[in-house]
Every structure is written in structure tokens, then in C-alpha cells.
Design a protein around this motif. Structure first.
Motif, PDB file in Angstrom:
ATOM      1  N   VAL A   5      -3.701 -11.071 -23.943  1.00  0.00           N
ATOM      2  CA  VAL A   5      -3.656 -11.155 -22.481  1.00  0.00           C
ATOM      3  C   VAL A   5      -2.259 -11.533 -22.009  1.00  0.00           C
ATOM      4  O   VAL A   5      -1.715 -10.929 -21.073  1.00  0.00           O
ATOM      5  CB  VAL A   5      -4.692 -12.173 -21.971  1.00  0.00           C
ATOM      6  CG1 VAL A   5      -4.614 -12.308 -20.448  1.00  0.00           C
ATOM      7  CG2 VAL A   5      -6.094 -11.770 -22.405  1.00  0.00           C
ATOM      8  N   ASN A  42      -8.637 -14.511 -17.009  1.00  0.00           N
ATOM      9  CA  ASN A  42      -8.291 -15.509 -18.024  1.00  0.00           C
ATOM     10  C   ASN A  42      -7.135 -16.414 -17.605  1.00  0.00           C
ATOM     11  O   ASN A  42      -6.330 -16.847 -18.424  1.00  0.00           O
ATOM     12  CB  ASN A  42      -7.961 -14.852 -19.360  1.00  0.00           C
ATOM     13  CG  ASN A  42      -8.246 -15.783 -20.542  1.00  0.00           C
ATOM     14  OD1 ASN A  42      -9.382 -16.185 -20.759  1.00  0.00           O
ATOM     15  ND2 ASN A  42      -7.217 -16.137 -21.306  1.00  0.00           N
ATOM     16  N   ALA A  69      -3.449  -8.099 -16.935  1.00  0.00           N
ATOM     17  CA  ALA A  69      -4.060  -9.156 -17.742  1.00  0.00           C
ATOM     18  C   ALA A  69      -5.570  -8.957 -17.830  1.00  0.00           C
ATOM     19  O   ALA A  69      -6.166  -9.118 -18.902  1.00  0.00           O
ATOM     20  CB  ALA A  69      -3.745 -10.522 -17.139  1.00  0.00           C
ATOM     21  N   VAL A  77      -8.083  -8.607 -20.990  1.00  0.00           N
ATOM     22  CA  VAL A  77      -9.244  -9.482 -21.196  1.00  0.00           C
ATOM     23  C   VAL A  77     -10.448  -8.647 -21.611  1.00  0.00           C
ATOM     24  O   VAL A  77     -11.144  -8.960 -22.584  1.00  0.00           O
ATOM     25  CB  VAL A  77      -9.565 -10.287 -19.919  1.00  0.00           C
ATOM     26  CG1 VAL A  77     -10.920 -10.975 -20.045  1.00  0.00           C
ATOM     27  CG2 VAL A  77      -8.483 -11.323 -19.644  1.00  0.00           C
TER      28      VAL A  77
END
Length: 520
Positions: free
Chosen positions: A98, A329, A364, A368
Motif C-alpha cells: 500500500v 488503510n 492506495a 489494499v
């Protein structure tokens, strides 16, 4: 740059004591500031002075690093983190995949405002999310920054789609701290005290007469219905749905009601899973009256309960699905998902936001999703959940602790432990047995939190037990949080937490509970 500090308790002494120590010739461990502060000020103390008092914290000090299930403070303290930033870092802190995806995106495109152009991470994220939606009808996406903003957007959309104003929410619900989200938040008064009126509807133009636009019903939680702890889930669901029917008959006519908003697992209100029959009942009422069903999965979604989304267990189709937290996240992103047949009616420009669907956060979030699939994260949730429930139920049925642990409940790795306490009301029946049914007569699929036996009335429980247990856990090296107006501890470990870390966390919790019970 922060300077290393010895792992002592000097930070927690007063500024006068610390300065006296420095003056006495001991080498100072102050972190210098590039400000005009005179004399040089410790960075932590600087933060305490200048960060708004409206923010609360469960620890002192400055967190400097996170890796997996662990966080480190600048003085060397390490903690097992069973808070995940309140259900955000579901893959643990600084997950390599990530973090790399975000870093790579930073070198390509950081910001592409949604009113100017599409960008690839936004579209790739939709591509990854479509197959995991709780219903294939959910095919229209809008990304924003936070859960509160997503709730605001969902309420706005529901009012637009239905041309109605009123919203029905749940007692004990938490949806955020912006004005619309705060209006449907009923978990604690602290979030809205002193800020009313919140959402209102004007009855007629040019008048000062207002009528509340938000109404609430009990969530199927035994406290909300003032029933004993062992009340069957079906009874709690029936009671809540009865109250909904009564509300629609007495306070907000269906023709005036835009939406019902619900968390499939009550979060800030006590970590209480909704019985499937309750969610199914809400869907029937919404279908009957043309009311939008908004399902808030900000905290319970994205794998937290063992499914991609908690509502999946009930088979209920949301009209609008809200998600955030674990989606990125730690990178700020939320999502509002509905059906194209509805969202195609929105006027261009009616939705938006400066940072909505930020490219780095979207990249990101794509990572995830990829990591959760490739690392079999949902399988790990089931395995660790079984271990967690086993450990907590062992405490619950320990004869020396049994009178003090009322309930162990939850789904997946979203688990609450409720301790006995003096009720918030003198009229509570929580400790009285439910005599119509026994646990043995319940259906085999009745949720575990409905099968626990009640405890004798008048049991003397340690005061403030949840906060005291949480404090001891922190002292022993584990971050954990309380929740609700009741004595509840919530477990929110990373979804990829290891067997060893889960065992360590359960051991710390058990030791802390036993110590508080001994102290009384």
C-alpha cells in the motif's frame, strides 16, 4: 528532526520538574522546535499547548512509527495496536504494498480535481470494487475523504432521489461529527452538545417554525429496548421494527421520509451486530414506502467482519452504501455507492469536493484490495476471530469473572466485551433474566450475544471497569479502546494480525481484567 529520548517517565513530569533537572546539569532530551519559543520547548509540550483541546487522546507522547500490528513512540515505547486508528489500518501500519503504491502515485499525479478530469486510480478502484459489492445493483461510485463526508453525501442523495426530507436513524448510532452526520449520530451527547439545532426542515417559507428532520428508533440491542442481556435476537428485532412502524404512523409519515440509515454492526454504540431479520425488516419497510436504505459500513466494512461488507450476511440490498476507514488503510478516502438508475438523475456539479477521490488515496485503496485478495486476508479474519472469541468466552465463563462480564459479541475482528456496571438509568432491567425463552430453545443460528445467561441483579461490579481495563492494557503494552455510554471494550486488531500477536493481546487483556476485578 526528533531527537532520541531515553525511555523514562520524565515526559510525564511537570515542565517545572523537567526544567529543573536540565538546569541541574543533566543532559536534556528535548526536541528542538524551529519556532520562536523561548526557552527551547519540548515538542510534546508544544503540541499539548497548541493542539485544540477538542481532541482527546488515550496516550501521552508522540507516535513516530508503525509496522504491522505494532507502533513505536519517540521515547522507545512499543505497543501492540488493537485499535488500528479506530478501524482504519486494517492491513496493519505501513503495509509495504500500500505504501509503495501511494509513493509511486506521488511521483506521477497527486491531485486531479474531480470536476476537471477523471484519473486512472479512481477508475481502477471502481474496477476493483465492483465485484465485491454486496449487490450487483451497486454500480455508481463517488469517492470523498472521510466517513462523515460520505454520510453527508448519502443523506443529500437520498433527499434528492425521493424529494423528501426526513431521515430515520438508530439510537446508539455513530455517523460523524459534521452537521448532517452529527444529526443522525445518537451514540453520545458529547459529539453535538451545545451545537443545536442540527438538521431541520422548514414547514413553510418566511416563518421561524421548524420541525426536526431526524427521528430515531431503538437498535436491536438489549440496552436500547431495556431488556435483559439474554433476550433473543428475534425479540429485539421485532421490538425495533415495531417501534419503526409506530414512528412512521405517529411522527414522520412515509411520504415525508427520505431514508433510513443503519450500521449493520453498531460501532460507537457498543459493537452490536444487527440480527439479519432486523435488516431484512428495514428493507421491506423501505420497499413498501419508497424510502432509501442507507447502509453505513464506514467501520464494519471492507473485511472487518469477515465479509467484504457486513450487510452481506443478511442478503439485504442497500440503496446507498457508505464506506471509508479500511478502504485506504490510513490514506483519507471514503466512498458512496448507489445505482446508476438513481445517480444518473443527479445534476453535474451537485456532488464534488476539492480533494474528493484524491489520486494518491485511490492508488492506495487499489493496493489494499489487491493485497487483501492475494494475502487471503478474509480467511485470516475468520481464523483469528475464532481465537479471539475463544479467549474472551473463556474469561466470560470463568467463575471468578463471570458476574462482571455481561456480553461478548461481534463479527469477525470487530468484537465488543461488555462489563457489568451501574446503568445509565435507574429503570434498567439489564440484569433481570429473560424468562420467555431459554438459550437451549433458541435456533442454532441465533447470534452468540443473544445466548448468554443473565446475571443476578445487584452484582457488585468494579466502577468504570472498561476504562480501567483499557488503561491497564496500555500500561502492559497494548492499545485498546472503550466505546458507548456502557462499559464496553472494543477489539479492532489488524485483519492480518498474526496468531502470535492475537495470543499476546488476549493475554494482556485477560491479565488486565483479572487485576481490575481483584482491585474491585
Amino acid at each position: 528532526m526528533l531527537r532520541a529520548r531515553l525511555a523514562t517517565n520524565s515526559r510525564y513530569a511537570s515542565s517545572k520538574i523537567r526544567l529543573a533537572t536540565v538546569t541541574g546539569g543533566v543532559q536534556p532530551h528535548l526536541r528542538g522546535l524551529t519556532t520562536n519559543s523561548t526557552p527551547t520547548e519540548d515538542l510534546h509540550d508544544f503540541g499539548v499547548r497548541h493542539v485544540t483541546k477538542g481532541l482527546g487522546r488515550i496516550t501521552e507522547g508522540i507516535m513516530t512509527k508503525g509496522a504491522g500490528s505494532w507502533v513505536t513512540y519517540d521515547d522507545g515505547r512499543k505497543y501492540l495496536d488493537f485499535t488500528c486508528g479506530i478501524g482504519v489500518t486494517n492491513l496493519g501500519h505501513a503495509h509495504p504494498r500500500v505504501s509503495k503504491a501511494a509513493a509511486d502515485q506521488c511521483m506521477q499525479l497527486v491531485h486531479s480535481q474531480c470536476s476537471i478530469s477523471l484519473h486512472e486510480p479512481y477508475l481502477r478502484l471502481i474496477e476493483r470494487l465492483l465485484p465485491i459489492m454486496p449487490d450487483p445493483s451497486l454500480d455508481s461510485f463517488f469517492f470523498w475523504n472521510s466517513g462523515s463526508e460520505a454520510v453527508e453525501a448519502a443523506i443529500k442523495m437520498a433527499r434528492w432521489f425521493t424529494k423528501r426530507q426526513n431521515i430515520i436513524c438508530m439510537q446508539g448510532a455513530y455517523h460523524g461529527r459534521t452537521f448532517g452526520a452529527m444529526a443522525v449520530t445518537k451514540s453520545k451527547t458529547i459529539y453535538s452538545a451545545g451545537t443545536h439545532p442540527l438538521m431541520v426542515q422548514h414547514i413553510a417559507p418566511l416563518t421561524a417554525i421548524n420541525k426536526p428532520g431526524v427521528f430515531s428508533i431503538p437498535y436491536p440491542y438489549w440496552h436500547q429496548s431495556n431488556m435483559p442481556v439474554n433476550t433473543p435476537a428475534s425479540v429485539l428485532a421485532d421490538n425495533a421494527l415495531y417501534q419503526l412502524d409506530l414512528l412512521l404512523a405517529q411522527q414522520t409519515a412515509p411520504a415525508d421520509t427520505a431514508a433510513i440509515i443503519v450500521e449493520p454492526v453498531l460501532g460507537e454504540g457498543g459493537y452490536v451486530p444487527a440480527p439479519p431479520e432486523f435488516l431484512q425488516g428495514l428493507r421491506k419497510v423501505c420497499n413498501k414506502h419508497g424510502i432509501m436504505l442507507i447502509v453505513d459500513e464506514v467501520q464494519c466494512g471492507f473485511g472487518r467482519t469477515g465479509n467484504w461488507f457486513a450487510v452481506t450476511e443478511s442478503g439485504v440490498k442497500p440503496d446507498i452504501l457508505v464506506m471509508a476507514k479500511g478502504l485506504g488503510n490510513g490514506f483519507p478516502i471514503s466512498g458512496v455507492v448507489s445505482r446508476r438508475e438513481l445517480t444518473d438523475k443527479l445534476k453535474p456539479g451537485s456532488m464534488g469536493g476539492t480533494y474528493a477521490g484524491n489520486a494518491v488515496s485511490c492508488a492506495a485503496a487499489v493496493a489494499v484490495n489487491e493485497a487483501m485478495v492475494e494475502e487471503n486476508t478474509l480467511e485470516n479474519v475468520q481464523l483469528r476471530s475464532n481465537e479471539l472469541f475463544s479467549a474472551l468466552n473463556a474469561l466470560k465463563y470463568d467463575p471468578t469473572l463471570n458476574p462482571h462480564i455481561l456480553d461478548v459479541r461481534g463479527r469477525g475482528l470487530m468484537v465488543g466485551v461488555e462489563f457489568g456496571s451501574s446503568s445509565v438509568s435507574s429503570h434498567s432491567h439489564a440484569h433481570e433474566p429473560f424468562t420467555t425463552h431459554s438459550a437451549a430453545s433458541l435456533p442454532p443460528d441465533t447470534p452468540p450475544h443473544s445466548q448468554h445467561s443473565a446475571h443476578p441483579s445487584g452484582a457488585k461490579h468494579p466502577k468504570n471497569m472498561a476504562s480501567r481495563v483499557a488503561k491497564k492494557c496500555i500500561e502492559k503494552g497494548m492499545l485498546i479502546l472503550t466505546t458507548s455510554v456502557y462499559e464496553v471494550i472494543r477489539f479492532i486488531p489488524p485483519l492480518n494480525v498474526s496468531k502470535e500477536d492475537m495470543k499476546a493481546g488476549c493475554q494482556i487483556f485477560a491479565e488486565s481484567v483479572r487485576e481490575v476485578v481483584r482491585e474491585g
